[in-house]
Scaffold this active site. Structure first.
Site, mmCIF file in Angstrom:
data_model
loop_
_atom_site.group_PDB
_atom_site.id
_atom_site.type_symbol
_atom_site.label_atom_id
_atom_site.label_comp_id
_atom_site.label_asym_id
_atom_site.label_seq_id
_atom_site.Cartn_x
_atom_site.Cartn_y
_atom_site.Cartn_z
ATOM 1 C CE LYS A 50 -5.343 2.791 -4.945
ATOM 2 N NZ LYS A 50 -6.658 3.521 -5.501
ATOM 3 C CB SER A 304 -5.119 -4.366 -1.334
ATOM 4 O OG SER A 304 -5.194 -3.867 -0.072
#
Length: 502
Positions: A50, A304
């Site tokens: 992110k 991720s």
């Protein structure tokens, strides 16, 4: 596509983010008979991809937009990405987080100098409060996924993949929430490596992109699962939907148990522990290989993120065995007579590895067993259950039964002959003081709690099993109560495990 590639190639992510390694998972490659590569986004400074999108967006704001400060609503990784980026650029940041957010995540955001506002029990309520503050302050909003510069920042992962992989990538497996990550990766790879399949992975209970692509329009989910909270999105973005419609080849949905099994696989390969959303890529990859008999290919999974609550590891560990297909949970009815249990153990179970065994008298003619047993793959389990039934032992497979796995295996006491008007519900209570008190204060005065089980899982919500004795003419009042309460729930009154054991 050309515009998105230009945004990716001119992004500013490397002022804050790092180029993460692409590592081969040797043991997993050998197990799956394919070359398995892991893109280690869990090694970013905020332990999540992110940061790429958040920094790229904030860095390219105008001076006037930056001067107003940035604001975002998030329960986790996006919040840390925005806070880190704002600190790096010397900007004011305000993050609205649900009041149920674990303290470790709140502390992480504060450590980057951001102001934190806690509001509501879930992301939706926090996002509404964020919108109110945005109107009041005029700060600059940073969307978690539906923004070109955010998507371009995430797309730099694909730029790295093409440089790092010495051979053709047959498929890349990408976690999907709002769709920002897979949109950036898909747009870039389909331009420069069109033969590479782009496969998204979602939890079965948070599959907004799968539902939207299937319907041909954006779908809003009524509720989302909470285990993989990093992808718990009710509706995907307008821009991300269009990009996924063009560039994504398939969406795979995985169960909670498959996610837990993937977390273990990643740990064995890297000795690092990813969060549930971070393991989606590997979970989807494993399911893809199994269902399609894939062999000898190069497959990439995006790790991720690794912002895992330590307290949640107990739950993950417990579900790993079923997620890996190494444990089956069975309900078996045996005769209640002298020597029956001894015969069952000596003649049926003597060659098997037993992981759990619970026995309870049902009546004077029969007894119930709840057991965990290692019987191998699906076909082997099917054969074992058929053998039990042929031997006269009525057997029910509870391996995929959430009531059994989350509550039943930890409960004792059996059934109550007195609970003859009982309705059974599984609730998700927000992990904050007063959640149970609110439930008790709002429920009908004539209703009786006949069963209660709670177990912390280290997340934002606690799993609660409640039996309520409801008078026959109170159906409408019960529905009004459930609607007013607003807690996510599933009624389990007809579940076979409940009928047998509770």
């Amino acid at each position: 596509m050309q515009e998105m590639i230009r945004h990716i190639l001119t992004s500013r992510v490397y002022e804050a983010a790092v180029e993460t390694p692409l590592e081969e998972a040797t043991e997993l490659s050998r197990e799956l008979q394919n070359r398995i590569l892991l893109k280690r986004e869990d090694l970013q400074p905020v332990f999540s991809f992110k940061l790429r999108g958040a920094y790229n967006k904030i860095a390219q704001l105008s001076k006037e937009e930056q001067a107003r400060g940035v604001i975002a609503a998030s329960a986790g990784n996006h919040a840390q990405g925005v806070a880190f980026s704002a600190q790096k650029l010397g900007l004011k940041a305000l993050i609205v987080m649900p009041a149920t957010t674990p303290q470790i995540k709140i502390d992480a955001v504060k450590s980057y100098g951001a102001e934190v506002v806690l509001y509501g029990d879930n992301y939706s309520e926090a996002a509404e409060r964020c919108a109110q503050i945005l109107d009041e302050t005029g700060m600059t909003y940073i969307h978690p996924f539906d923004d070109k510069q955010v998507i371009a920042g995430q797309g730099t992962i694909a730029y790295e993949l093409l440089r790092q992989s010495p051979e053709k990538m047959d498929a890349v497996f990408v976690p999907v929430g709002g769709g920002g990550l897979i949109s950036g990766i898909g747009a870039y790879l389909k331009a420069l490596s069109p033969e590479t399949r782009i496969i998204g992975v979602e939890p079965v209970d948070s599959d907004a992109m799968y539902q939207s692509l299937s319907a041909g329009k954006r779908i809003t989910l009524q509720s989302v699962g909470i285990f993989a909270d990093g992808v718990a999105v009710r509706q995907v973005g307008k821009l991300t939907y269009e990009l996924c419609r063009k560039y994504v080849d398939d969406i795979i949905r995985v169960s909670t148990d498959e996610l837990c099994g993937a977390i273990k696989s990643i740990y064995q390969a890297t000795r690092s522990i990813v969060e549930p959303a971070g393991a989606l890529g590997v979970a989807g990859l494993k399911q893809y290989v199994k269902n399609n008999s894939v062999n000898g290919q190069t497959l990439v999974a995006i790790n991720s993120g690794a912002n895992m609550n330590f307290e949640r590891l107990r739950y993950v560990s417990e579900r790993t065995m079923t997620g890996a297909g190494k444990e089956s949970l069975l309900a078996v009815t045996i005769p209640e007579q002298p020597g029956a249990l001894r015969y069952f153990c000596n003649n049926i179970l003597h060659t098997l590895n037993i992981t759990e065994f619970n026995y309870r008298l049902a009546d004077r003619t029969r007894a119930q067993l709840f057991m965990g047993v290692s019987v191998g793959a699906d076909e082997t389990k099917k054969q074992f259950i058929e053998r039990l039934n042929k031997e006269g032992y009525q057997t029910i497979d509870l391996t995929d039964n959430e009531l059994a796995k989350t509550h039943l295996r930890y409960m004792i006491g059996g059934r109550s002959a007195e609970a003859n008007r009982e309705r059974l519900f599984r609730f998700w209570f927000p992990e904050r003081p007063g959640a149970l008190s609110r439930f008790l204060a709002d429920m009908g005065a004539d209703w009786n709690i006949s069963l209660f089980h709670y177990r912390s899982q280290g997340g934002e919500f606690g799993r609660v099993l409640i039996g309520l004795e409801i008078p026959d003419n109170h159906e409408a009042a019960l529905q009004q109560f459930l609607n007013r309460l607003g807690y996510h729930f599933v009624e389990e009154s007809n579940d076979p495990a409940y009928k047998l054991f509770l």
